[in-house]
Scaffold this motif. Structure first.
Motif, mmCIF file in Angstrom:
data_model
loop_
_atom_site.group_PDB
_atom_site.id
_atom_site.type_symbol
_atom_site.label_atom_id
_atom_site.label_comp_id
_atom_site.label_asym_id
_atom_site.label_seq_id
_atom_site.Cartn_x
_atom_site.Cartn_y
_atom_site.Cartn_z
ATOM 1 N N ALA A 18 0.816 -1.215 0.000
ATOM 2 C CA ALA A 18 0.000 0.000 0.000
ATOM 3 C C ALA A 18 0.848 1.262 0.000
ATOM 4 N N ILE A 19 2.087 1.191 0.454
ATOM 5 C CA ILE A 19 2.933 2.386 0.558
ATOM 6 C C ILE A 19 3.105 3.082 -0.788
ATOM 7 N N PRO A 20 3.437 2.370 -1.874
ATOM 8 C CA PRO A 20 3.535 3.079 -3.162
ATOM 9 C C PRO A 20 2.205 3.693 -3.595
ATOM 10 N N MET A 33 1.895 16.402 0.438
ATOM 11 C CA MET A 33 3.253 16.360 0.970
ATOM 12 C C MET A 33 4.212 16.352 -0.204
ATOM 13 N N ASP A 34 5.451 16.773 0.062
ATOM 14 C CA ASP A 34 6.474 16.595 -0.963
ATOM 15 C C ASP A 34 7.214 15.282 -0.669
ATOM 16 N N GLU A 35 8.160 14.949 -1.536
ATOM 17 C CA GLU A 35 8.887 13.681 -1.396
ATOM 18 C C GLU A 35 9.587 13.567 -0.043
ATOM 19 N N PHE A 38 7.109 12.958 2.811
ATOM 20 C CA PHE A 38 6.603 11.591 2.741
ATOM 21 C C PHE A 38 7.664 10.608 3.229
ATOM 22 N N SER A 39 8.912 10.818 2.829
ATOM 23 C CA SER A 39 10.011 9.939 3.271
ATOM 24 C C SER A 39 10.156 9.982 4.783
ATOM 25 N N ASP A 40 10.069 11.188 5.358
ATOM 26 C CA ASP A 40 10.171 11.326 6.810
ATOM 27 C C ASP A 40 9.007 10.634 7.513
ATOM 28 N N THR A 41 7.804 10.811 6.972
ATOM 29 C CA THR A 41 6.622 10.163 7.551
ATOM 30 C C THR A 41 6.757 8.650 7.488
ATOM 31 N N LEU A 42 7.211 8.144 6.355
ATOM 32 C CA LEU A 42 7.404 6.698 6.191
ATOM 33 C C LEU A 42 8.457 6.178 7.165
ATOM 34 N N ALA A 43 9.557 6.902 7.314
ATOM 35 C CA ALA A 43 10.623 6.476 8.224
ATOM 36 C C ALA A 43 10.124 6.431 9.662
ATOM 37 N N LEU A 44 9.421 7.471 10.092
ATOM 38 C CA LEU A 44 8.910 7.491 11.462
ATOM 39 C C LEU A 44 7.829 6.437 11.669
ATOM 40 N N ALA A 45 6.985 6.236 10.674
ATOM 41 C CA ALA A 45 5.938 5.221 10.796
ATOM 42 C C ALA A 45 6.545 3.826 10.927
ATOM 43 N N ASN A 46 7.685 3.616 10.277
ATOM 44 C CA ASN A 46 8.365 2.318 10.371
ATOM 45 C C ASN A 46 8.934 2.058 11.757
ATOM 46 N N THR A 47 9.197 3.117 12.529
ATOM 47 C CA THR A 47 9.780 2.918 13.853
ATOM 48 C C THR A 47 8.739 2.540 14.899
ATOM 49 N N MET A 48 7.479 2.783 14.592
ATOM 50 C CA MET A 48 6.416 2.506 15.568
ATOM 51 C C MET A 48 5.766 1.155 15.302
ATOM 52 N N PRO A 49 5.265 0.528 16.359
ATOM 53 C CA PRO A 49 4.603 -0.764 16.161
ATOM 54 C C PRO A 49 3.244 -0.591 15.481
ATOM 55 N N GLY A 50 2.826 -1.630 14.807
ATOM 56 C CA GLY A 50 1.506 -1.633 14.179
ATOM 57 C C GLY A 50 1.600 -1.537 12.666
ATOM 58 N N PRO A 51 0.447 -1.689 12.020
ATOM 59 C CA PRO A 51 0.405 -1.660 10.551
ATOM 60 C C PRO A 51 0.790 -0.285 9.995
ATOM 61 N N ILE A 124 16.333 6.123 -3.493
ATOM 62 C CA ILE A 124 17.790 6.104 -3.688
ATOM 63 C C ILE A 124 18.214 7.301 -4.528
ATOM 64 N N LYS A 125 17.473 7.595 -5.603
ATOM 65 C CA LYS A 125 17.804 8.754 -6.440
ATOM 66 C C LYS A 125 17.694 10.054 -5.639
ATOM 67 N N LYS A 126 16.655 10.164 -4.824
ATOM 68 C CA LYS A 126 16.465 11.355 -4.001
ATOM 69 C C LYS A 126 17.615 11.487 -3.000
ATOM 70 N N SER A 127 18.017 10.383 -2.389
ATOM 71 C CA SER A 127 19.138 10.408 -1.450
ATOM 72 C C SER A 127 20.423 10.805 -2.147
ATOM 73 N N GLY A 128 20.635 10.272 -3.334
ATOM 74 C CA GLY A 128 21.836 10.598 -4.089
ATOM 75 C C GLY A 128 21.915 12.074 -4.437
ATOM 76 N N SER A 129 20.768 12.653 -4.795
ATOM 77 C CA SER A 129 20.801 14.076 -5.160
ATOM 78 C C SER A 129 20.880 14.985 -3.936
ATOM 79 N N SER A 130 20.310 14.577 -2.802
ATOM 80 C CA SER A 130 20.348 15.456 -1.630
ATOM 81 C C SER A 130 21.606 15.255 -0.777
#
Length: 177
Positions: A18-20, A33-35, A38-51, A124-130
């Motif tokens: 569902a993430i994509p 949201m911008d990229e 969204f990346s920050d939200t996804l990263a923080l959501a991954n640190t918390m328990p639950g779906p 990965i492309k976003k990380s490479g450019s930033s």
């Protein structure tokens, strides 16, 4: 509601699939949201328990529409999945021995893998450019080693990276000189 209903109903296979879809709705279609957000939200959501899909829906819905927006986004994400799960699992269970049903179920896996690979390549492309490609590849390789070979939970790695981000650039450069 429609954005999260679509990702809820089409996110066959759970949160990772569902993430994509959420990304498509939130970043590309509605531009809530911008990229980076969204990346920050996804990263923080991954640190918390639950779906992950429900955590992201709740947060993004709240951010866009307050408490009511959060509740609507959660319901729009969970309701289609719950209803389809009840219906489809009963149907699949009834016809599980038919070869075409077995092939249909198995064919979903590569589609989800491609969706995740495309999103990963975008990150990965976003990380490479930033960050610059050398740093991005170093972080990518380091993360792979830490998670896969040292078996450290991704949440711990994300918290570590957040803490590293708070160290001023000058202090980091002095420490390496």
């Amino acid at each position: 509601m429609i954005a999260f209903f679509r990702s809820g109903i089409l996110g066959f296979g759970g949160g990772p699939s569902a993430i994509p879809l959420v990304h498509q709705e939130v970043v590309k279609k509605y531009k809530w949201m911008d990229e980076e957000e969204f990346s920050d939200t996804l990263a923080l959501a991954n640190t918390m328990p639950g779906p992950i899909a429900t955590k992201m829906a709740g947060y993004i819905g709240y951010r866009v529409g307050g408490i009511l927006g959060g509740i609507i986004a959660l319901l729009a994400t969970v309701a289609p999945t719950a209803l389809m799960m009840i219906f489809l699992l009963q149907l699949l269970q009834a016809f599980k021995d038919i070869p075409w049903v077995q092939h249909m179920s198995a064919s979903v896996v590569p589609v989800v893998a491609v969706m995740l690979a495309v999103m990963t390549w975008d990150f990965i492309k976003k990380s490479g450019s930033s960050l610059g490609w050398k740093k991005a590849i170093a972080f990518l390789a380091g993360s792979l080693v830490i998670m896969e070979f040292l078996n450290i939970h991704p949440g711990i790695l994300i918290v570590l990276m957040i803490l590293i981000a708070f160290i001023p650039e000058r202090k980091r450069e002095e420490g390496t000189s």
